[in-house]
Write a protein that holds these residues in place. Sequence first.
Motif, mmCIF file in Angstrom:
data_model
loop_
_atom_site.group_PDB
_atom_site.id
_atom_site.type_symbol
_atom_site.label_atom_id
_atom_site.label_comp_id
_atom_site.label_asym_id
_atom_site.label_seq_id
_atom_site.Cartn_x
_atom_site.Cartn_y
_atom_site.Cartn_z
ATOM 1 N N GLU A 187 0.827 -1.214 0.000
ATOM 2 C CA GLU A 187 0.000 0.000 0.000
ATOM 3 C C GLU A 187 0.856 1.256 0.000
ATOM 4 O O GLU A 187 0.593 2.198 -0.762
ATOM 5 C CB GLU A 187 -0.942 0.033 1.200
ATOM 6 N N GLU A 188 1.896 1.296 0.834
ATOM 7 C CA GLU A 188 2.734 2.494 0.863
ATOM 8 C C GLU A 188 3.466 2.671 -0.460
ATOM 9 O O GLU A 188 3.624 3.796 -0.951
ATOM 10 C CB GLU A 188 3.732 2.429 2.019
ATOM 11 N N SER A 189 3.907 1.569 -1.064
ATOM 12 C CA SER A 189 4.543 1.657 -2.384
ATOM 13 C C SER A 189 3.589 2.256 -3.402
ATOM 14 O O SER A 189 3.973 3.089 -4.229
ATOM 15 C CB SER A 189 4.991 0.265 -2.844
ATOM 16 N N ALA A 190 2.334 1.811 -3.340
ATOM 17 C CA ALA A 190 1.331 2.321 -4.271
ATOM 18 C C ALA A 190 1.129 3.821 -4.080
ATOM 19 O O ALA A 190 1.025 4.578 -5.056
ATOM 20 C CB ALA A 190 0.010 1.576 -4.085
ATOM 21 N N ARG A 191 1.102 4.275 -2.843
ATOM 22 C CA ARG A 191 0.889 5.699 -2.581
ATOM 23 C C ARG A 191 2.112 6.526 -2.992
ATOM 24 O O ARG A 191 1.978 7.657 -3.479
ATOM 25 C CB ARG A 191 0.522 5.913 -1.109
ATOM 26 N N ILE A 192 3.295 5.984 -2.802
ATOM 27 C CA ILE A 192 4.511 6.672 -3.240
ATOM 28 C C ILE A 192 4.500 6.860 -4.750
ATOM 29 O O ILE A 192 4.742 7.957 -5.272
ATOM 30 C CB ILE A 192 5.762 5.883 -2.800
ATOM 31 N N LEU A 193 4.214 5.795 -5.487
ATOM 32 C CA LEU A 193 4.245 5.868 -6.944
ATOM 33 C C LEU A 193 3.092 6.706 -7.486
ATOM 34 O O LEU A 193 3.228 7.367 -8.521
ATOM 35 C CB LEU A 193 4.225 4.464 -7.536
ATOM 36 N N HIS A 194 1.964 6.695 -6.793
ATOM 37 C CA HIS A 194 0.828 7.549 -7.170
ATOM 38 C C HIS A 194 1.254 9.012 -7.102
ATOM 39 O O HIS A 194 0.962 9.809 -8.005
ATOM 40 C CB HIS A 194 -0.337 7.273 -6.226
ATOM 41 N N ARG A 195 1.993 9.347 -6.052
ATOM 42 C CA ARG A 195 2.405 10.731 -5.850
ATOM 43 C C ARG A 195 3.495 11.142 -6.842
ATOM 44 O O ARG A 195 3.439 12.224 -7.439
ATOM 45 C CB ARG A 195 2.881 10.906 -4.411
ATOM 46 N N ILE A 196 4.512 10.296 -7.007
ATOM 47 C CA ILE A 196 5.563 10.627 -7.976
ATOM 48 C C ILE A 196 4.980 10.668 -9.379
ATOM 49 O O ILE A 196 5.353 11.496 -10.209
ATOM 50 C CB ILE A 196 6.732 9.620 -7.911
ATOM 51 N N GLY A 197 4.035 9.761 -9.660
ATOM 52 C CA GLY A 197 3.401 9.713 -10.975
ATOM 53 C C GLY A 197 2.679 10.995 -11.321
ATOM 54 O O GLY A 197 2.582 11.368 -12.501
ATOM 55 N N GLN A 198 2.167 11.700 -10.327
ATOM 56 C CA GLN A 198 1.539 12.992 -10.582
ATOM 57 C C GLN A 198 2.562 14.009 -11.068
ATOM 58 O O GLN A 198 2.241 14.900 -11.856
ATOM 59 C CB GLN A 198 0.862 13.509 -9.309
ATOM 60 N N GLY A 199 3.798 13.873 -10.572
ATOM 61 C CA GLY A 199 4.843 14.802 -10.980
ATOM 62 C C GLY A 199 5.464 14.435 -12.307
ATOM 63 O O GLY A 199 5.536 15.257 -13.221
ATOM 64 N N ASP A 200 5.918 13.194 -12.425
ATOM 65 C CA ASP A 200 6.529 12.716 -13.662
ATOM 66 C C ASP A 200 6.505 11.186 -13.650
ATOM 67 O O ASP A 200 7.262 10.558 -12.905
ATOM 68 C CB ASP A 200 7.968 13.210 -13.793
ATOM 69 N N PRO A 201 5.645 10.572 -14.472
ATOM 70 C CA PRO A 201 5.544 9.111 -14.456
ATOM 71 C C PRO A 201 6.801 8.408 -14.952
ATOM 72 O O PRO A 201 7.021 7.244 -14.605
ATOM 73 C CB PRO A 201 4.345 8.834 -15.371
ATOM 74 N N SER A 202 7.628 9.089 -15.749
ATOM 75 C CA SER A 202 8.891 8.470 -16.161
ATOM 76 C C SER A 202 9.773 8.239 -14.942
ATOM 77 O O SER A 202 10.393 7.179 -14.787
ATOM 78 C CB SER A 202 9.622 9.368 -17.172
ATOM 79 N N VAL A 203 9.836 9.224 -14.076
ATOM 80 C CA VAL A 203 10.604 9.104 -12.836
ATOM 81 C C VAL A 203 9.978 8.030 -11.949
ATOM 82 O O VAL A 203 10.683 7.205 -11.353
ATOM 83 C CB VAL A 203 10.644 10.454 -12.098
ATOM 84 N N ALA A 204 8.668 8.024 -11.874
ATOM 85 C CA ALA A 204 7.972 7.039 -11.043
ATOM 86 C C ALA A 204 8.231 5.624 -11.528
ATOM 87 O O ALA A 204 8.405 4.702 -10.725
ATOM 88 C CB ALA A 204 6.475 7.333 -11.034
ATOM 89 N N LEU A 205 8.255 5.425 -12.846
ATOM 90 C CA LEU A 205 8.468 4.076 -13.380
ATOM 91 C C LEU A 205 9.881 3.585 -13.076
ATOM 92 O O LEU A 205 10.078 2.418 -12.716
ATOM 93 C CB LEU A 205 8.211 4.050 -14.885
ATOM 94 N N ILE A 206 10.868 4.459 -13.215
ATOM 95 C CA ILE A 206 12.237 4.082 -12.865
ATOM 96 C C ILE A 206 12.306 3.733 -11.380
ATOM 97 O O ILE A 206 12.913 2.732 -10.983
ATOM 98 C CB ILE A 206 13.216 5.221 -13.208
ATOM 99 N N ALA A 207 11.667 4.563 -10.549
ATOM 100 C CA ALA A 207 11.651 4.311 -9.109
ATOM 101 C C ALA A 207 10.941 3.003 -8.784
ATOM 102 O O ALA A 207 11.356 2.263 -7.885
ATOM 103 C CB ALA A 207 10.973 5.475 -8.389
ATOM 104 N N ALA A 208 9.861 2.705 -9.516
ATOM 105 C CA ALA A 208 9.071 1.500 -9.251
ATOM 106 C C ALA A 208 9.913 0.243 -9.358
ATOM 107 O O ALA A 208 9.745 -0.698 -8.570
ATOM 108 C CB ALA A 208 7.891 1.434 -10.211
ATOM 109 N N MET A 209 10.808 0.203 -10.333
ATOM 110 C CA MET A 209 11.619 -0.993 -10.534
ATOM 111 C C MET A 209 12.559 -1.229 -9.351
ATOM 112 O O MET A 209 12.751 -2.362 -8.901
ATOM 113 C CB MET A 209 12.408 -0.865 -11.838
ATOM 114 N N THR A 210 13.140 -0.142 -8.846
ATOM 115 C CA THR A 210 14.021 -0.265 -7.684
ATOM 116 C C THR A 210 13.235 -0.626 -6.434
ATOM 117 O O THR A 210 13.633 -1.498 -5.646
ATOM 118 C CB THR A 210 14.794 1.055 -7.477
#
Length: 368
Positions: A48-71
């Motif tokens: 759940e926390e991972s989902a909320r982190i990526l939801h928030r970064i995705g609002q800013g820049d999903p390219s950054v969020a996708l790179i972060a998601a893999m790590t």
Amino acid sequence: MTARIAELATGYDESGAFPADSLRIAHEAGLLTATIGERYGGRGARVEESARILHRIGQGDPSVALIAAMTLNTHARQAVQPHWPGELYARVVKESFERPVLVNHARVEPELGSPARGGLPSTLARRTPDGWSLNGTKRFVTGAEGLDWFLVWATTDEPEPRVGTFLVPGGSPGIEITGRWDQLGLRASGSHDVTFRDVEIPYEHVIGIGPHGASAEQDNRAGAALHLPLAALYLGVARAAQSFFHTFAHERVPANLGHPVARTERFRRTAGEIEVLLSAAEQLVFDGAARVDSGDSAYTPEQALGARVLADRHGVRAVELAVRLLGNPGLARGNPLERHFRDIQCAPVHAPQEDISLLAIGTKALNP
């Protein structure tokens, strides 16, 4: 953090450059290390926390969020079931707290396509006196230019071949970007083609190695819960599009109308539909993630796959509605909504794609 990353997003989208500054911002906020397990000194963020982190970064820049998601996904898997060589992972964790350390799998191949549809890799790991030598080409390796570790899926050249994931340092000789990422959306994700030519690694730098067979293929059901954060990422894109839609509606005052279009029935109805789509999808994703974290045995992999399917559909539809109502301004270059519209098209592309998910869900439904 979201606002700072959003400010940089347009430039990275236009240039397609690796978003190093944005990833540094995410790292400074403690987000790239959030899923490192408590046993390793991390916070141990779960689904759940991972989902909320990526939801928030995705609002800013999903390219950054996708790179972060893999790590984040790599650390999350290690926290649940340790499988890296102990000393090596300890080193990765130590460095990760000091700077952005990026990790991603390299699985898709030109001939094979996505492992989600079955098949085994042609990338070959050859035994050497000191370890392994890797040769092969991988496609769509997100964040390729900035990865510290490539997790390369390959077949061994042993008399009885095995399949495993080989841990390759990003700066190793023989790694070359051989195909540039030039897609409609997520242009800064750097999901390039990468070729490994006689890349040498130590013998123990391999995980999950096993017999050459069906057991080595990707299990879409087993990994279903890990796709909930990915769905949340793209719902973040849709929320960013919604925000621009609202701003436009309040600021646009046609001369023949004399007041903001936000007051018209047409805009209010569409705003309502967008909100229903996104709030329902977020409830599915975040509630499902919370149930996974709680160990709810009644929450099945099929439900997680279904949440991802519906979230992707709702996100794409919500942004489409906003663009359609704005007309030409919504598709103008340099307009944030135009970028959000391009980025959201990438949501259904990630494996397992919708048809594979629906097949798994339908099989379970017909054979309970």
